[in-house]
Design an enzyme around this catalytic site. Structure first.
Site, PDB file in Angstrom:
ATOM      1  N   GLU A 128     -39.635 -48.541  49.145  1.00  0.00           N
ATOM      2  CA  GLU A 128     -38.349 -47.876  48.441  1.00  0.00           C
ATOM      3  C   GLU A 128     -39.017 -46.242  48.021  1.00  0.00           C
ATOM      4  OE1 GLU A 128     -36.826 -50.374  44.918  1.00  0.00           O
ATOM      5  OE2 GLU A 128     -37.328 -48.808  43.486  1.00  0.00           O
ATOM      6  N   TYR A 129     -39.723 -46.317  46.769  1.00  0.00           N
ATOM      7  CA  TYR A 129     -41.068 -45.133  47.062  1.00  0.00           C
ATOM      8  C   TYR A 129     -40.601 -44.158  48.062  1.00  0.00           C
ATOM      9  CZ  TYR A 129     -42.630 -46.167  42.150  1.00  0.00           C
ATOM     10  OH  TYR A 129     -42.413 -46.588  41.307  1.00  0.00           O
ATOM     11  N   SER A 138     -34.417 -58.051  43.894  1.00  0.00           N
ATOM     12  CA  SER A 138     -33.919 -56.583  43.761  1.00  0.00           C
ATOM     13  C   SER A 138     -32.245 -56.603  44.420  1.00  0.00           C
ATOM     14  CB  SER A 138     -34.792 -55.443  45.632  1.00  0.00           C
ATOM     15  OG  SER A 138     -34.605 -53.884  45.516  1.00  0.00           O
ATOM     16  N   LYS A 143     -41.971 -58.563  47.000  1.00  0.00           N
ATOM     17  CA  LYS A 143     -41.464 -57.462  46.219  1.00  0.00           C
ATOM     18  C   LYS A 143     -42.009 -55.931  46.123  1.00  0.00           C
ATOM     19  CE  LYS A 143     -38.435 -55.921  43.977  1.00  0.00           C
ATOM     20  NZ  LYS A 143     -38.011 -55.703  43.137  1.00  0.00           N
ATOM     21  N   MET A 167     -30.979 -56.602  33.493  1.00  0.00           N
ATOM     22  CA  MET A 167     -31.091 -57.699  35.612  1.00  0.00           C
ATOM     23  C   MET A 167     -30.371 -58.684  34.748  1.00  0.00           C
ATOM     24  SD  MET A 167     -32.173 -55.491  37.768  1.00  0.00           S
ATOM     25  CE  MET A 167     -32.624 -56.721  38.954  1.00  0.00           C
ATOM     26  N   ASN A 220     -41.256 -52.312  47.133  1.00  0.00           N
ATOM     27  CA  ASN A 220     -40.957 -51.518  45.902  1.00  0.00           C
ATOM     28  C   ASN A 220     -41.283 -50.292  46.835  1.00  0.00           C
ATOM     29  OD1 ASN A 220     -39.310 -52.607  44.894  1.00  0.00           O
ATOM     30  ND2 ASN A 220     -40.161 -52.026  43.028  1.00  0.00           N
ATOM     31  N   GLY A 279     -34.100 -63.792  28.171  1.00  0.00           N
ATOM     32  CA  GLY A 279     -34.070 -62.388  28.782  1.00  0.00           C
ATOM     33  C   GLY A 279     -32.980 -61.770  28.826  1.00  0.00           C
ATOM     34  N   ARG A 305     -45.183 -38.609  42.700  1.00  0.00           N
ATOM     35  CA  ARG A 305     -44.503 -39.486  41.152  1.00  0.00           C
ATOM     36  C   ARG A 305     -45.639 -38.865  40.196  1.00  0.00           C
ATOM     37  NH1 ARG A 305     -40.531 -44.115  41.321  1.00  0.00           N
ATOM     38  NH2 ARG A 305     -39.939 -43.650  43.102  1.00  0.00           N
ATOM     39  N   ARG A 352     -34.375 -62.833  22.739  1.00  0.00           N
ATOM     40  CA  ARG A 352     -35.241 -62.870  21.590  1.00  0.00           C
ATOM     41  C   ARG A 352     -34.358 -62.525  20.743  1.00  0.00           C
ATOM     42  NH1 ARG A 352     -39.262 -58.900  21.002  1.00  0.00           N
ATOM     43  NH2 ARG A 352     -38.467 -57.858  22.576  1.00  0.00           N
ATOM     44  N   THR A 353     -33.578 -61.451  20.454  1.00  0.00           N
ATOM     45  CA  THR A 353     -32.398 -61.128  19.350  1.00  0.00           C
ATOM     46  C   THR A 353     -31.403 -61.809  19.624  1.00  0.00           C
ATOM     47  OG1 THR A 353     -32.072 -59.453  20.670  1.00  0.00           O
ATOM     48  CG2 THR A 353     -33.311 -58.452  19.093  1.00  0.00           C
ATOM     49  N   ALA A 392     -41.941 -57.519  32.215  1.00  0.00           N
ATOM     50  CA  ALA A 392     -43.266 -57.885  33.328  1.00  0.00           C
ATOM     51  C   ALA A 392     -43.935 -57.690  32.470  1.00  0.00           C
ATOM     52  CB  ALA A 392     -43.705 -57.527  34.664  1.00  0.00           C
TER      53      ALA A 392
HETATM   54  C1  6PG Z   1     -35.626 -53.127  42.987  1.00  0.00           C
HETATM   55  C2  6PG Z   1     -35.962 -51.700  42.379  1.00  0.00           C
HETATM   56  C3  6PG Z   1     -35.954 -52.086  41.256  1.00  0.00           C
HETATM   57  C4  6PG Z   1     -37.577 -50.886  40.419  1.00  0.00           C
HETATM   58  C5  6PG Z   1     -36.687 -49.818  40.394  1.00  0.00           C
HETATM   59  C6  6PG Z   1     -37.338 -48.589  39.059  1.00  0.00           C
HETATM   60  O1  6PG Z   1     -35.914 -53.620  44.226  1.00  0.00           O
HETATM   61  O2  6PG Z   1     -33.688 -53.286  42.281  1.00  0.00           O
HETATM   62  O3  6PG Z   1     -37.189 -51.791  42.934  1.00  0.00           O
HETATM   63  O4  6PG Z   1     -36.629 -53.096  41.069  1.00  0.00           O
HETATM   64  O5  6PG Z   1     -37.704 -51.674  39.522  1.00  0.00           O
HETATM   65  O6  6PG Z   1     -36.605 -49.118  41.211  1.00  0.00           O
HETATM   66  O7  6PG Z   1     -38.989 -49.006  39.653  1.00  0.00           O
HETATM   67  P1  6PG Z   1     -39.803 -47.439  39.141  1.00  0.00           P
HETATM   68  O8  6PG Z   1     -39.599 -47.074  37.839  1.00  0.00           O
HETATM   69  O9  6PG Z   1     -40.848 -47.696  39.170  1.00  0.00           O
HETATM   70  O10 6PG Z   1     -39.333 -46.262  39.844  1.00  0.00           O
END
Ligand code: 6PG
Length: 470
Positions: free
Chosen positions: A191-192, A130, A184, A14, A188, A10, A289, A34-35, A78
């Site tokens: 993070e939000y 992350s 993780k 990332m 997140n 992949g 959101r 894949r490609t 995922a």
């Molecule tokens: C990280 C982030 C990452 C996540 C983006 C987008 O830790 O590097 O959490 O994994 O994919 O922040 O997340 P959303 O599209 O849900 O905002």
């Protein structure tokens, strides 16, 4: 030809950055996408690292290029793509090979994949990574879930590529099966909340205090030198200072106020609810959101109700702005307390023994929520019995100092009609948490009244009913 020590499937943003990071640390890595075109162009642009990269045209070539027992990292989208990839790989792998899912998987899928591979000679690792593109390339924070034996087999390479906080690698084995992906997910969720609260403070500055973006950028930059020091505050200052190359206007002013989500924030809230753990500031951030996405409806409602936002009285602007740094700190503490409480509950429910201090330590660098503040959290959890972060002595001091500013900020925003859902949720959570005698006695009475659910009395044990029937 010398065989590769590790493989990666992949080559999206990332995956390709992680592969370069691994190669840069001296590992020979076989890659497949894949490609095939992407694999070729990746290898062709790897520059000085290209002699450690083995581009493979087929999955069979990839497997053959890696020295057994093979660790193979999956960096695919995922969900179903992970299952498809594992199914395609399985017949090609041999005993003791390790498949490492490094995507943002739902930990329940990870648990299922562990169960499906049980009894086979293959090993699975669910790994949270992350730090976005930059982290993947130069050092992410890595949260590992699986058996301790499989962790020990990949520890060296993961330690080499991870971020460092004062020389300590930001990678750790956190527990069995889904532990890494669960942590993780909560990262997140936090993070939000962090991002939403920062956005709410921006809303107060823009619509309440009526500061221009340059002044806001300076404030965030200043805060980044203090207790709010963190990656998210740092990038907020940079974002606010940026101009749109096309129009010359502040960049934020030409961006639509509607944010998407890929699922991890929502999962963190779903899991919190499933375990009955209040994570209201995180929930508010996820819901915000959703509300942001209702752009057309919001515009229509504005024409129905008008704009209550009249800005703050000039007389209170200075005080209001002066409160924001501490208000954000208090909100942030409540949100992190919620995130850690969700992990505490999951640790018991899934028997993971999640190491809270270690989690805080590996989040200090590399990841999106990285900050100085996580060092204080790590210290609070160090050797301490599990419990709510807000009950740790250091945080009692911080909240005692910061909550009055949060209270005034939420109150001013409410009066001006500026939405601050995550900050208000954080304040309400704090107030409910520090209230010894709440109001659920009335809820209990209501439940008993209409459903004979029974209640406990304060003066003697047992289940009781009220005199409602009479
Ligand atoms: C990280 C982030 C990452 C996540 C983006 C987008 O830790 O590097 O959490 O994994 O994919 O922040 O997340 P959303 O599209 O849900 O905002």
């Amino acid at each position: 030809m010398q065989q590769a020590e590790i493989g990666l499937i992949g080559l999206g943003v990332m995956g390709s950055n992680l592969a370069l990071n691994i190669a840069e640390h001296g590992y020979r890595i076989a890659v497949w996408n894949r490609t095939a075109e992407k694999t070729r162009s990746f290898a062709a642009t790897a520059g000085a690292l290209s002699d450690r990269i083995v581009p493979c045209e087929t999955l069979e070539d990839l497997v053959a290029a890696i020295r057994p027992p093979r660790p193979i990292i999956l960096m695919v989208q995922a969900g179903a793509a992970v299952d498809e990839q594992i199914a395609a790989l399985r017949p090609l792998l041999s005993a003791d090979d390790i498949v490492i899912d490094a995507g943002n998987a739902n930990f329940r899928d990870t648990m299922r994949r562990f169960a499906e591979l049980e009894g086979s000679s293959l090993t699975f690792i669910g790994m949270g990574v992350s730090g976005g593109e930059e982290g993947a390339r130069h050092g992410p924070s890595i949260m590992v879930g699986g058996t301790q034996a499989s962790w020990l087999r990949v520890r060296d390479v993961l330690t080499a590529i991870s971020a460092r906080y004062r020389d300590e690698p930001c990678v750790a084995w956190l527990g069995r099966n889904g532990a890494g992906h669960f942590v993780k997910t909560i990262h997140n969720g936090i993070e939000y909340a962090d991002m939403q609260m920062i956005a709410e403070i921006y809303g107060i500055l823009r619509d309440g205090a009526r500061l221009d973006t340059a002044a806001m950028a300076r404030l965030f930059e200043q805060w980044n030198g203090g207790r709010l020091e963190s990656y998210l505050i740092e990038i907020t200052a940079k974002v606010l200072a940026a101009a749109d190359p096309e129009t010359g206007r502040p960049m934020v002013d030409v961006i639509v106020d509607s944010a998407g989500q890929k699922g991890t924030g929502r999962w963190s809230v779903i899991e919190a609810q499933m375990m009955g753990v209040p994570a209201t500031a995180i929930e508010a951030a996820v819901a915000a959101r959703g509300l942001s996405a209702l752009k057309d409806e919001r515009a229509a409602a504005e024409s129905l109700y008008g704009t209550p936002t009249t800005g703050f009285e000039r007389a209170i602007v200075r005080e209001a702005v002066a409160d924001l740094e501490l208000a954000l700190l208090a909100g942030k503490i409540a949100a992190y307390a919620q995130g850690f409480a969700v992990m505490e509950a999951a640790s018991k429910e899934f028997d993971w023994g999640l190491p809270m201090a270690t989690i805080a330590r590996i989040w200090r660098a590399g990841c999106i929520i990285r900050s100085q503040f996580l060092d204080t959290i790590a210290e609070a959890f160090e050797g301490a019995p599990p419990g709510n972060l807000m009950a740790a002595p250091r945080f009692v001091d911080l909240m005692t100092e910061a909550v009055p500013a949060l209270r005034r900020t939420v109150a001013r925003a409410a009066l001006a009609g500026i939405p601050v859902p995550a900050l208000s949720a954080a304040l309400a959570y704090f107030d409910a948490y520090r209230t010894g005698r709440g109001t659920a006695n009335l809820v209990q009475a209501q439940r008993d009244f209409f459903g004979a659910h029974g209640f406990e009395r304060i003066d003697r044990p047992g289940a009781h009913h009220g005199p409602w029937g009479a």
